[in-house]
Motif scaffolding. Sequence first.
Motif, PDB file in Angstrom:
ATOM      1  N   MET A 215    -116.483  59.552  91.986  1.00  0.00           N
ATOM      2  CA  MET A 215    -115.346  59.291  91.115  1.00  0.00           C
ATOM      3  C   MET A 215    -115.055  57.789  91.036  1.00  0.00           C
ATOM      4  N   ILE A 216    -115.162  57.101  92.191  1.00  0.00           N
ATOM      5  CA  ILE A 216    -114.955  55.652  92.205  1.00  0.00           C
ATOM      6  C   ILE A 216    -116.024  54.953  91.378  1.00  0.00           C
ATOM      7  N   GLN A 217    -117.279  55.424  91.482  1.00  0.00           N
ATOM      8  CA  GLN A 217    -118.354  54.827  90.689  1.00  0.00           C
ATOM      9  C   GLN A 217    -118.101  54.992  89.194  1.00  0.00           C
ATOM     10  N   ARG A 218    -117.673  56.171  88.788  1.00  0.00           N
ATOM     11  CA  ARG A 218    -117.392  56.391  87.362  1.00  0.00           C
ATOM     12  C   ARG A 218    -116.218  55.550  86.888  1.00  0.00           C
ATOM     13  N   LEU A 219    -115.225  55.394  87.744  1.00  0.00           N
ATOM     14  CA  LEU A 219    -114.079  54.566  87.386  1.00  0.00           C
ATOM     15  C   LEU A 219    -114.505  53.124  87.171  1.00  0.00           C
ATOM     16  N   MET A 220    -115.341  52.618  88.068  1.00  0.00           N
ATOM     17  CA  MET A 220    -115.797  51.241  87.939  1.00  0.00           C
ATOM     18  C   MET A 220    -116.727  51.064  86.747  1.00  0.00           C
ATOM     19  N   LEU A 221    -117.526  52.079  86.433  1.00  0.00           N
ATOM     20  CA  LEU A 221    -118.504  51.953  85.360  1.00  0.00           C
ATOM     21  C   LEU A 221    -117.871  52.076  83.980  1.00  0.00           C
ATOM     22  N   TYR A 222    -116.946  53.021  83.823  1.00  0.00           N
ATOM     23  CA  TYR A 222    -116.380  53.287  82.497  1.00  0.00           C
ATOM     24  C   TYR A 222    -114.895  52.917  82.382  1.00  0.00           C
ATOM     25  N   GLY A 223    -114.115  53.256  83.419  1.00  0.00           N
ATOM     26  CA  GLY A 223    -112.667  53.086  83.317  1.00  0.00           C
ATOM     27  C   GLY A 223    -112.230  51.637  83.225  1.00  0.00           C
ATOM     28  N   ILE A 224    -112.752  50.791  84.111  1.00  0.00           N
ATOM     29  CA  ILE A 224    -112.317  49.388  84.130  1.00  0.00           C
ATOM     30  C   ILE A 224    -112.712  48.657  82.848  1.00  0.00           C
ATOM     31  N   PRO A 225    -113.975  48.755  82.372  1.00  0.00           N
ATOM     32  CA  PRO A 225    -114.292  48.068  81.110  1.00  0.00           C
ATOM     33  C   PRO A 225    -113.430  48.520  79.935  1.00  0.00           C
ATOM     34  N   LEU A 226    -113.146  49.830  79.844  1.00  0.00           N
ATOM     35  CA  LEU A 226    -112.321  50.305  78.726  1.00  0.00           C
ATOM     36  C   LEU A 226    -110.888  49.808  78.840  1.00  0.00           C
ATOM     37  N   SER A 227    -110.364  49.706  80.064  1.00  0.00           N
ATOM     38  CA  SER A 227    -109.002  49.213  80.229  1.00  0.00           C
ATOM     39  C   SER A 227    -108.867  47.755  79.803  1.00  0.00           C
ATOM     40  N   LEU A 228    -109.968  47.004  79.889  1.00  0.00           N
ATOM     41  CA  LEU A 228    -109.923  45.593  79.503  1.00  0.00           C
ATOM     42  C   LEU A 228    -109.772  45.412  77.999  1.00  0.00           C
ATOM     43  N   LEU A 229    -110.089  46.447  77.232  1.00  0.00           N
ATOM     44  CA  LEU A 229    -109.923  46.339  75.789  1.00  0.00           C
ATOM     45  C   LEU A 229    -108.461  46.119  75.424  1.00  0.00           C
ATOM     46  N   VAL A 230    -107.554  46.696  76.211  1.00  0.00           N
ATOM     47  CA  VAL A 230    -106.125  46.538  75.960  1.00  0.00           C
ATOM     48  C   VAL A 230    -105.557  45.369  76.747  1.00  0.00           C
ATOM     49  N   SER A 231    -105.831  45.359  78.066  1.00  0.00           N
ATOM     50  CA  SER A 231    -105.241  44.316  78.910  1.00  0.00           C
ATOM     51  C   SER A 231    -105.824  42.945  78.631  1.00  0.00           C
ATOM     52  N   GLY A 232    -107.071  42.902  78.121  1.00  0.00           N
ATOM     53  CA  GLY A 232    -107.697  41.616  77.853  1.00  0.00           C
ATOM     54  C   GLY A 232    -106.964  40.796  76.814  1.00  0.00           C
ATOM     55  N   SER A 233    -106.250  41.466  75.899  1.00  0.00           N
ATOM     56  CA  SER A 233    -105.503  40.730  74.870  1.00  0.00           C
ATOM     57  C   SER A 233    -104.302  40.007  75.453  1.00  0.00           C
ATOM     58  N   LEU A 234    -103.916  40.349  76.700  1.00  0.00           N
ATOM     59  CA  LEU A 234    -102.766  39.715  77.348  1.00  0.00           C
ATOM     60  C   LEU A 234    -103.192  38.593  78.289  1.00  0.00           C
ATOM     61  N   PHE A 235    -104.501  38.419  78.492  1.00  0.00           N
ATOM     62  CA  PHE A 235    -104.983  37.392  79.410  1.00  0.00           C
ATOM     63  C   PHE A 235    -105.100  36.053  78.692  1.00  0.00           C
ATOM     64  N   PRO A 236    -104.677  34.961  79.326  1.00  0.00           N
ATOM     65  CA  PRO A 236    -104.966  33.633  78.774  1.00  0.00           C
ATOM     66  C   PRO A 236    -106.474  33.411  78.686  1.00  0.00           C
ATOM     67  N   ILE A 237    -106.895  32.606  77.731  1.00  0.00           N
ATOM     68  CA  ILE A 237    -108.322  32.358  77.534  1.00  0.00           C
ATOM     69  C   ILE A 237    -108.953  31.802  78.807  1.00  0.00           C
ATOM     70  N   GLY A 238    -108.225  30.974  79.535  1.00  0.00           N
ATOM     71  CA  GLY A 238    -108.753  30.450  80.796  1.00  0.00           C
ATOM     72  C   GLY A 238    -109.054  31.540  81.799  1.00  0.00           C
ATOM     73  N   VAL A 239    -108.227  32.569  81.867  1.00  0.00           N
ATOM     74  CA  VAL A 239    -108.462  33.694  82.781  1.00  0.00           C
ATOM     75  C   VAL A 239    -109.691  34.487  82.355  1.00  0.00           C
ATOM     76  N   VAL A 240    -109.849  34.679  81.045  1.00  0.00           N
ATOM     77  CA  VAL A 240    -111.015  35.419  80.551  1.00  0.00           C
ATOM     78  C   VAL A 240    -112.296  34.641  80.862  1.00  0.00           C
ATOM     79  N   ILE A 241    -112.256  33.309  80.747  1.00  0.00           N
ATOM     80  CA  ILE A 241    -113.411  32.492  81.115  1.00  0.00           C
ATOM     81  C   ILE A 241    -113.743  32.695  82.589  1.00  0.00           C
ATOM     82  N   TYR A 242    -112.704  32.722  83.419  1.00  0.00           N
ATOM     83  CA  TYR A 242    -112.912  32.971  84.846  1.00  0.00           C
ATOM     84  C   TYR A 242    -113.579  34.333  85.052  1.00  0.00           C
ATOM     85  N   TRP A 243    -113.103  35.368  84.385  1.00  0.00           N
ATOM     86  CA  TRP A 243    -113.622  36.728  84.573  1.00  0.00           C
ATOM     87  C   TRP A 243    -115.083  36.826  84.124  1.00  0.00           C
TER      88      TRP A 243
END
Length: 347
Positions: A215-243
């Motif tokens: 379950m943890i593997q599936r969360l890391m593989l699919y859940g986290i990348p999909l969550s970034l589609l929404v939360s990524g719009s709230l990150f400063p560009i500098g933070v996204v460069i870091y990521w």
Amino acid sequence: MSLDWIYIAISWILLRWHDLWDAIGVSDGRVLGTNWSWILSIVFLVVTLRVILFPVFVKQIKSQRAMQALQPKVKQLQEKHKGDRETLQKEMMELYKVEKANPLMGCLPMFLQIPVFLGLFHVLRRLNPDNANPTLYGWTAEQFREATHSALFTAPLPAQFGSSAADLARLGAANGTVVKIIAGILVLTMMATTYLTSRQMILKTGWAEDPQQKMIQRLMLYGIPLSLLVSGSLFPIGVVIYWVTNNLFSLAQQQWVLRKFPPPQMANGKTAATSARPNGATSAKAGAKGPQNPVQNSRTGGLFGRKPTAQPEPASPVVDTKALAPKPGAKPVNPKKGARPANKPQG
């Protein structure tokens, strides 16, 4: 609990790298609309933190290898306690305790990076021309002003994909559309590299047999990348460069470590990744070839020039000549007249 110590540490590393680039002649002036001294400072902030966390990353790999070695025992427990989830979990925890394996160790590097990410997010979010306290966390007023007006291809580093027109005007953004394009490309790159980082590890180590680990593997593989589609719009560009930089560094680091510490060989001679394929994919592929010729199975030698082993010749039937000879005094039988079928069908 106050997190000021994290903000001070992140600021200190970031500013020391900026001082270094400034000392070797990387100007704060824009080239291609980019302040490279601040971009490089963020990139090498990642390098610094990953070097510090490298021993933890090696422990993560060793822990995953230990978990893979326990997979046969885990599978036996699953078959033994099928339908009794509570007993299964107790037995598995006892197994991990005896074998000194920690199923959560695989996520430790990610958990350790969360405070760093939050610290950088907080530091970069403060880069606002209207900030009344620019010298907080060890910054000078001049450094704060330069960082506030730094940009990547004219997109300010403190800007976000969802920044309003008023926010972009305060940051000195010349074109809001360019900011959204740059931020959007970076967010998509962040999602893709996050997915590839998790996929690389799972392909090398295989899917876990433990339902909790899977379950943890599936969360890391699919859940986290999909969550970034929404939360990524709230990150400063500098933070996204870091990521993104952190993900690219992880891909290279994992490739090196996985080559140096390859997946262990299982009892059947396969790697853990091969044996962990669901639904017996390996055996099904082998069985799809169908039955083989027994002569081919009996061949010896190498792949080329193999010769079939000698097969024993069939034994010839023994004919009893005395039984076939006519008895003394018996009339000879004319085969044309008296011959009858050997096995006459019965009505």
